[in-house]
Scaffold this active site. Structure first.
Site, PDB file in Angstrom:
ATOM      1  CG  HIS A 146      -1.984  -0.999   1.222  1.00  0.00           C
ATOM      2  ND1 HIS A 146      -1.801  -2.275   1.714  1.00  0.00           N
ATOM      3  CD2 HIS A 146      -3.263  -0.961   0.776  1.00  0.00           C
ATOM      4  CE1 HIS A 146      -2.928  -2.965   1.586  1.00  0.00           C
ATOM      5  NE2 HIS A 146      -3.823  -2.191   1.018  1.00  0.00           N
ATOM      6  CG  ASP A 154      -3.752  -5.523  -4.199  1.00  0.00           C
ATOM      7  OD1 ASP A 154      -4.879  -5.122  -3.864  1.00  0.00           O
ATOM      8  OD2 ASP A 154      -2.895  -5.886  -3.372  1.00  0.00           O
TER       9      ASP A 154
END
Length: 515
Positions: free
Chosen positions: A186, A258
């Site tokens: 992230h 993702d």
């Protein structure tokens, strides 16, 4: 502001997007996009109030496009969306791995699949098939079934079979494996070391099992794996998506990225640039919306995809192939939903099989001289709060103070984070039992120091670990293998004397905590 593209290219581009949105009902732009070719949407905690509301939401989506793929990021553990406001009533992967009963894992996943299918969800971004071989991993941890590749493979396959038997497509993640890293994708681009031989013996084992089990989708990880491709992250690598996943592993389902707004790829290639490169590399669906959830996000991606095709940077045949695979997944979900059972009346406490599984996952380590559980009276509970894992919703509750207070009225509690005054942790427990609740104690220096001070003052304190129990300390140590509501209740029952867990032998597991 760019003008909207028209024609087949725009429809193909919309078909491969999986955007999120804000609200508990579809906003007008989502309805319009579904009519114009959008193939999928993804739900997050912000879209969910309860099961009835989710059923109404998905029905509204299908009123616009009957075969829309409705995805969710629901791992049935610490990472939960469908139960984000209460915490998951099912244990997560590590707890299931500790029990190591593949039939139980299948039943828990089937139970989840039935619930999701009954409210119109058709694709779940789960299971997490990572081998958590690095205890310092900041983002996987309890989300993995464990650190042993064979065990992870066993339970990945069992979870896939269970979820899909329940009527929902499974999506194994994060290919080719996010377990052996200290970096959260992230925030930055993790690098997975090791030779190809090592990858074959560890990271890739669960994904081979998932493919063999018939998994409908695989999610890519934003990971640099030099043994496979020294230059491009897996999400953008033709060698990894085409050469390895398609050709070598034989996967023919949908490859989902993702979230493309994650910094591991967006910082280097741009939001839209990462999406175009992923499609060119062999991805079929672009997940977006965790952080960008308005119409501007899919519009930017759609326009960039069309422009890349027009410029010759993305072959139209590749885009058409991706859209076809999404369509095939949609057809699978329609058939699966047709055979899904109607939703049963929800139990007030959530999943009964989930609680039964969580109880089986609790482990107690105690010295011979330690006072036996249960606690003699209502305790004082100190919960140490680590920095939040971004994958876990900030709104998701955790801790054992609440369920323990329900069983032992008079229980008091305090929650401390890094930087909170450490003095007096045991002050509220004068004349009473003290319970210290931690998450991943081994990863946080400040937490270890605080626990060491508390144990020095109160060596009889009970330590309850809700994360990975890599560091066992205290005269009595209880491990739930996850911070779920189910696990917390199981631990509370044990402390209060309404549950029973067999002790774990001490040899080889205890370490002393020092400041």
């Amino acid at each position: 502001m760019s003008s909207a593209p028209t024609g087949n290219l725009a429809s193909l581009a919309a078909a491969v997007l999986q955007p999120g949105f804000v609200g508990t009902a579809p906003p007008p732009w989502v309805r319009r996009w579904l009519r114009d070719g959008l193939g999928s949407v993804v739900l997050f905690a912000r879209n969910i109030v309860d099961l009835d509301q989710v059923a109404a939401l998905t029905a509204a989506l299908r009123a616009e496009r009957p075969d829309v793929v409705v995805a969710i990021d629901e791992e049935a553990g610490d990472v939960t969306r469908i139960e984000s406001r209460r915490g998951s009533s099912r244990p997560g992967n590590l707890a299931l791995g500790v029990v190591d009963d593949a039939e139980l894992t299948t039943e828990v996943a089937r139970d989840l699949g039935r619930e999701l299918a009954s409210v119109g969800v058709t694709l779940d971004y789960a299971p997490d098939a990572d081998v958590n071989s690095n205890p310092a991993n900041p983002v996987i941890g309890v989300r993995a079934f464990g650190a042993d590749p064979a065990l992870v493979a066993r339970h990945t396959a069992a979870w896939v079979r269970g979820l899909q038997a329940g009527g929902v497509a499974a999506c194994a993640k994060h290919f080719p494996g996010h377990g052996d890293t200290r970096v959260d994708s992230h925030h930055d681009l993790p690098r997975i070391g090791g030779s190809r031989h090592q990858l074959d013996a560890a990271e890739l084992v669960p994904f081979r099992a998932a493919v063999a089990a018939g998994v409908q989708a695989v999610m890519t990880g934003h990971l640099l794996v030099p043994a496979l491709d020294p230059e491009l992250p897996a999400t953008l690598s033709p060698r990894i998506l085409g050469g390895l996943l398609r050709e070598e592993l034989g996967f023919q389902g949908v490859i989902v990225t993702d979230a493309v707004e994650m910094r591991a790829v967006a910082d280097r290639y741009g939001f839209a640039g990462a999406a175009v490169r992923a499609l060119a590399a062999g991805a079929d669906a672009i997940c977006v919306g965790g952080e960008r959830a308005d119409e501007d996000a899919p519009r930017e991606l759609r326009d960039a995809i069309v422009a890349a095709v027009v410029a010759g940077e993305l072959p139209e045949e590749r885009l058409a192939e991706a859209a076809k695979r999404v369509g095939q997944l949609a057809a699978w979900t329609v058939a699966a939903r047709a055979g899904a059972p109607s939703r049963p009346t929800a139990a007030p406490e959530g999943s009964p099989i989930g609680l039964a599984a969580a109880r089986r996952a609790v482990r107690v380590t105690a010295t011979a001289a330690a006072a036996a559980l249960p606690l003699a009276t209502a305790p004082h509970v100190v919960e140490f709060e680590p920095p939040r894992n971004v994958a876990i919703g900030a709104e998701t509750p955790w801790g054992i103070a609440t369920p323990l207070a329900a069983l032992l009225p008079g229980t008091t509690a305090v929650r401390l984070g890094e930087g909170d005054p450490p003095a007096g942790v045991a002050a509220g427990a004068v004349g009473r039992p003290l319970v210290l609740v931690v998450r991943d104690l081994h990863r946080h220096d400040w937490m270890r120091a605080a626990v060491a001070r508390a144990l020095a003052a109160r060596p009889d304190a009970v330590v309850v670990e809700l994360g990975v129990p890599a560091l066992v300390t205290g005269a009595v140590h209880v491990a739930t293998h996850g911070a779920t509501r189910a696990g917390a209740r199981a631990a509370a029952e044990l402390l209060a004397g309404t549950g029973h867990v067999a002790p774990v032998p001490l040899a080889g597991v205890r370490e002393n905590v020092t400041g």
